[in-house]
Enzyme design. Structure first.
Site, PDB file in Angstrom:
ATOM      1  N   ASP A 162      -3.945  16.791  13.198  1.00 54.88           N
ATOM      2  CA  ASP A 162      -5.426  15.655  13.101  1.00 54.88           C
ATOM      3  C   ASP A 162      -5.234  14.709  13.976  1.00 54.88           C
ATOM      4  OD1 ASP A 162      -6.679  17.145  10.499  1.00 54.88           O
ATOM      5  OD2 ASP A 162      -5.292  16.117   9.487  1.00 54.88           O
ATOM      6  N   ASP A 176     -12.541  20.015  11.096  1.00 48.11           N
ATOM      7  CA  ASP A 176     -13.596  19.087  10.871  1.00 48.11           C
ATOM      8  C   ASP A 176     -14.415  18.452  11.030  1.00 48.11           C
ATOM      9  OD1 ASP A 176     -11.159  19.259   9.513  1.00 48.11           O
ATOM     10  OD2 ASP A 176     -10.077  17.436   9.926  1.00 48.11           O
TER      11      ASP A 176
END
Length: 211
Positions: A162, A176
């Site tokens: 991330d 995402d």
């Protein structure tokens, strides 16, 4: 009104009456009252080849974009290193073993199984209903591409990378974002697809214009 009768003249000028034989008024494509449809032809909602190609194109593009950005971040920034971009947005290299936005980070095997089942269900749904709306290949392509990209990382590395950090929200990645946007488009297309037949029925039920 009563049944029609035939007036027959008998010998001697007397009139005899008899009922006319009944004739069933059956029309092709309608019931005996001529109003109620007997059958309705429905078009198939199964995905066609162009729709499958659209789904695969969007899905592969989402997967490649996510994998490329993760590789760039992992190769340029050390773990937990960040760099400010604009306002609250920064590129922050973190690792996440859960699903989107850091949820269920301690249940990686369960997340892998659930993700695989979700992708299989979406493919089956698209096979049956891919023609339901023109944007379905785009919406499901984004969701499936993002899900597969994160699934590949979890199986290969045990975590996902991330890097998009807004400070007030857990760090996330392009996959995402693709999943969230794809789900939003999917819900909008399903609502629109449900409304269109109702409009069509209201138009078809309207009385014909008199000449």
């Amino acid at each position: 009104m009563g049944d029609p009768v035939h007036r027959l003249q008998a010998a001697g000028g007397a009139l005899l009456s008899e009922q006319a034989p009944r004739v069933a008024d059956v029309r092709v494509g309608s019931s005996t009252d001529g109003l109620t449809p007997v059958s309705v032809a429905e078009r198939s909602l199964a995905a066609s080849l162009p729709q499958w190609l659209g789904l695969v194109t969007v899905g592969v593009a989402a997967l490649v974009a996510d994998q490329l950005t993760k590789h760039l971040v992992a190769s340029r920034l050390a773990l937990d290193e960040d760099t400010r971009v604009l306002g609250p947005l920064s590129i922050h290299h973190v690792q996440n073993s859960g699903i989107a936005f850091g949820l269920f980070s301690s249940a990686t095997p369960i997340v892998i199984v659930l993700t695989g089942l979700a992708v299989a269900w979406m493919l089956a749904f698209f096979a049956r209903s891919g023609a339901r709306h023109p944007l379905l290949p785009v919406s499901l392509g984004l969701v499936i591409g993002g899900s597969l990209s994160n699934l590949i990382d979890r199986v290969r590395l045990g975590h996902v990378t991330d890097f998009l950090d807004l400070r007030f929200w857990p760090a996330f990645n392009l996959a995402d974002s693709f999943i969230v946007v794809g789900v939003a488009i999917l819900l909008a297309t399903l609502v629109a697809a449900d409304r269109e037949p109702r409009r069509a029925r209201r138009v078809s039920d309207a009385p014909p214009a008199r000449s």
